[in-house]
Enzyme design. Structure first.
Site, PDB file in Angstrom:
ATOM      1  N   LEU A  84       0.861  -1.197   0.000  1.00 45.18           N
ATOM      2  CA  LEU A  84       0.000   0.000   0.000  1.00 45.18           C
ATOM      3  C   LEU A  84       0.898   1.248   0.000  1.00 45.18           C
ATOM      4  CD1 LEU A  84      -3.114   0.646   0.135  1.00 45.18           C
ATOM      5  CD2 LEU A  84      -2.737   1.116   2.571  1.00 45.18           C
ATOM      6  N   GLY A  85       1.639   1.402  -1.095  1.00 43.43           N
ATOM      7  CA  GLY A  85       2.539   2.554  -1.227  1.00 43.43           C
ATOM      8  C   GLY A  85       1.892   3.629  -2.079  1.00 43.43           C
ATOM      9  N   ARG A  86       2.737   4.338  -2.825  1.00 45.42           N
ATOM     10  CA  ARG A  86       2.222   5.444  -3.647  1.00 45.42           C
ATOM     11  C   ARG A  86       1.164   4.961  -4.627  1.00 45.42           C
ATOM     12  NH1 ARG A  86       8.353   6.964  -3.804  1.00 45.42           N
ATOM     13  NH2 ARG A  86       8.312   4.944  -4.830  1.00 45.42           N
ATOM     14  N   ILE A  87       1.492   3.893  -5.373  1.00 44.11           N
ATOM     15  CA  ILE A  87       0.536   3.375  -6.357  1.00 44.11           C
ATOM     16  C   ILE A  87      -0.578   2.598  -5.657  1.00 44.11           C
ATOM     17  CG2 ILE A  87       0.241   1.931  -8.409  1.00 44.11           C
ATOM     18  CD1 ILE A  87       3.260   2.433  -8.986  1.00 44.11           C
TER      19      ILE A  87
ATOM     20  N   ARG B 240       6.137  -6.671 -10.308  1.00 44.89           N
ATOM     21  CA  ARG B 240       7.224  -7.339 -11.024  1.00 44.89           C
ATOM     22  C   ARG B 240       6.949  -8.840 -10.993  1.00 44.89           C
ATOM     23  NH1 ARG B 240       8.212  -3.018 -12.785  1.00 44.89           N
ATOM     24  NH2 ARG B 240      10.088  -1.744 -12.499  1.00 44.89           N
TER      25      ARG B 240
ATOM     26  N   GLU C  56       9.997 -11.621 -18.681  1.00 49.15           N
ATOM     27  CA  GLU C  56       9.389 -10.863 -19.776  1.00 49.15           C
ATOM     28  C   GLU C  56      10.461 -10.296 -20.692  1.00 49.15           C
ATOM     29  OE1 GLU C  56       7.264  -8.139 -17.090  1.00 49.15           O
ATOM     30  OE2 GLU C  56       8.517  -6.512 -17.883  1.00 49.15           O
TER      31      GLU C  56
ATOM     32  N   HIS D 187       3.311  -5.384 -19.925  1.00 48.30           N
ATOM     33  CA  HIS D 187       3.955  -4.375 -19.061  1.00 48.30           C
ATOM     34  C   HIS D 187       3.556  -2.956 -19.478  1.00 48.30           C
ATOM     35  CE1 HIS D 187       7.576  -3.765 -16.186  1.00 48.30           C
ATOM     36  NE2 HIS D 187       6.736  -2.752 -16.095  1.00 48.30           N
TER      37      HIS D 187
END
Ligand code: NDP
Length: 311
Positions: A150-153, A230, A259, A277
């Site tokens: 639960l960070g910036r994004i 990722r 990837e 991506h």
């Protein structure tokens, strides 16, 4: 503008970003050299900055006067930050400017998976509609989404998930007392209690395969997995096997372990939505990322504080 400053790119960047760099500095494109090794041996000592991602210790050694690595992207798991620190090389990334674009794609992937939007499109295109109707699927409304990171994004995803009338819970290394959502200190416990698991924590050594077979099994046969972080965070072979055998309900994947190679098994599955991506891949966000990369270099060479430094 100071053309006496020489910088290197080891890969192509966004055109507007490359143009801004070329306007200010003398830019060398290592990937256009016929013999990059020989070029580095002859010219490496003049390079003061690297623009772009993916820098390991061997390249730092070939650039003995490197001062700064300005990376394109918020994730820097492909930069050896320990090696950079040891050599007094600064590292910058491009946080925040991409939060909305990544959160938007995440919700898009979730709805695509729940409502089978890609399959519906194919159904119409293939002329199947007049012959019948598609099966019924699920929806986001009323479901619980567990956010790993639960960070910036993650916070932007949480806000949008709430707009979809979902209940939000989260896992990270520590509780964030100012966040209203329920915190789980154990990832498998959160997966067990969630209908959806959204992965948006950093890659790298600290998070390798933390979404283990145990976590995936806890998410279960009706559970939906979304990875926009990722590929390294998930036990990909276990995920594939569980998707094939009904042990996991579905997955929407923007990132993969190896990837752009995607294991063939995924391509045959109907309970999977695949994305190449694309998290930050919009005109406005990529432009903002490029501008932030350049602004960090400008700040560095003006002797001002860096805007977004990670080392
Ligand atoms: P932040 O650093 O703001 O947030 C990361 C979150 O992950 C934090 O809440 C942190 O919480 C948590 N976290 C970190 N380490 C661990 C761990 N070992 N175990 C559990 N939780 C952990 O990053 P951003 O939101 O800016 O970006 C997140 C990642 O998203 C990037 O690193 C990048 O790899 C990926 N990304 C993918 C994109 C795409 O195109 N698909 C585009 C942009 C980003 P705590 O500190 O409490 O553990």
């Amino acid at each position: 503008t100071d053309k006496s400053i020489e910088i290197v790119q080891t890969g192509k960047l966004l055109a507007s970003c490359e143009a801004a760099l070329a306007e200010r500095y003398t830019v060398h494109k290592l990937y256009e050299q016929t013999d990059p090794k020989a070029w580095l041996a002859a010219n490496g000592s003049r390079i003061r900055a690297h623009a772009g991602s993916g820098v390991q210790a061997d390249l730092m050694d070939a650039l003995p006067n490197l001062e700064i690595i300005a990376s394109f992207g918020v994730g820097y798991d492909n930069i050896d930050t320990k090696a950079a620190k040891a050599r007094n090389i600064r590292v910058t990334n491009t946080p925040n400017v991409l939060n909305d674009a990544v959160a938007e794609l995440t919700i898009g992937l979730m709805i695509s998976l729940a409502r089978r939007i890609p399959q519906g499109d194919q159904y119409v295109r293939q002329g199947k509609w007049p012959g019948g109707s598609m099966p019924l699927f699920s929806e986001l409304t009323g479901k619980t989404v567990g956010i790993l990171g639960l960070g910036r994004i993650g916070k932007e995803i949480a806000a949008r998930a709430q707009a979809m009338k979902m209940r939000v819970v989260y896992h990270g290394r520590k509780r964030q007392p100012s966040e209203p959502h329920i915190f789980y200190d154990n990832l498998a416990d959160m997966a067990r209690d969630s209908d959806w698991l959204v992965i948006i924590a950093p890659g790298g050594k600290g998070t390798e395969r933390i979404v283990s077979r145990e976590v995936l099994t806890a998410l279960g046969p009706k559970g939906m997995l979304v990875n926009v972080a990722r590929g390294t965070l998930v036990d990909e072979p276990a995920m594939l096997e569980l998707l094939q055998t009904g042990g996991l309900g579905g997955a929407a994947l923007d990132v993969f372990e190896n990837e752009p190679q995607v294991p063939a098994g995924f391509l045959a599955l109907d309970n999977v939505v695949l994305s190449p991506h694309q998290g930050s891949a919009t005109h406005q966000t990529r432009h903002a990322m490029g501008a932030l990369l350049v602004a960090n270099l400008d700040a560095h060479f003006a002797g001002e504080p860096l805007i977004s430094a990670v080392v």
